[in-house]
Design an enzyme around this catalytic site. Sequence first.
Site, PDB file in Angstrom:
ATOM      1  N   HIS A  88       0.831  -1.210   0.000  1.00  0.00           N
ATOM      2  CA  HIS A  88       0.000   0.000   0.000  1.00  0.00           C
ATOM      3  C   HIS A  88       0.870   1.267   0.000  1.00  0.00           C
ATOM      4  CE1 HIS A  88      -3.674   2.352   1.284  1.00  0.00           C
ATOM      5  NE2 HIS A  88      -2.722   3.162   1.704  1.00  0.00           N
ATOM      6  N   GLU A  89       1.859   1.284   0.889  1.00  0.00           N
ATOM      7  CA  GLU A  89       2.707   2.473   0.990  1.00  0.00           C
ATOM      8  C   GLU A  89       3.565   2.646  -0.263  1.00  0.00           C
ATOM      9  OE1 GLU A  89       1.918   4.540   3.247  1.00  0.00           O
ATOM     10  OE2 GLU A  89       0.675   3.064   4.298  1.00  0.00           O
ATOM     11  N   HIS A 124       1.739   4.612  -2.873  1.00  0.00           N
ATOM     12  CA  HIS A 124       1.888   6.060  -2.657  1.00  0.00           C
ATOM     13  C   HIS A 124       3.259   6.514  -3.161  1.00  0.00           C
ATOM     14  CE1 HIS A 124      -1.702   6.763  -0.267  1.00  0.00           C
ATOM     15  NE2 HIS A 124      -1.355   5.904   0.669  1.00  0.00           N
TER      16      HIS A 124
END
Length: 156
Positions: free
Chosen positions: A67-68, A71
């Site tokens: 997920h990170e 980003h």
Amino acid sequence: MENNELQRLVERISIDLFGKPFKHKAIFNSRLKTTGGRYLLGSHHIEINRKYLEQLGKDELIGIIKHELCHYHLHLEGRGYQHRDADFKALLKKVEAPRYCNQLPEQKRKRRASKILLYKCESCNLAYKRKRKMDTSRFVCGKCRGKLVMVKEYFV
Ligand SMILES: [Zn+2]
Ligand SMILES: [Zn+2]
């Protein structure tokens, strides 16, 4: 798991799943409370909540890293890196990263105590539990129509 292991794991996931290197730092941050991780726009570092690893295991950790990294890569490429952006949603899907973090079991347990008001009928002693204050001038005992009085309030 130590910071250097985390660093290597993030680097490996970045290459394997995104086909691109992770060139910044990944560290555990024990002060993160409600999120599993965060990507810092200024430094490009990724911080991971160690509690998620300890309480939910390595699969959860890998999900957070994916997920990170969504980003991270989108931000560095000048694309839509925020949760609401189409680029972000598409990339999450592609790498099968979770959209949101699971709550820690610890947090689920820590719900706020709720107040209970205990009323009793003066005539027949029937008890009534209410979450809010009752207007005892308007409400009477359902059984005997006696007057209700508040006995105590407590938290559950
Ligand atoms: Zn996010
Ligand atoms: Zn009564």
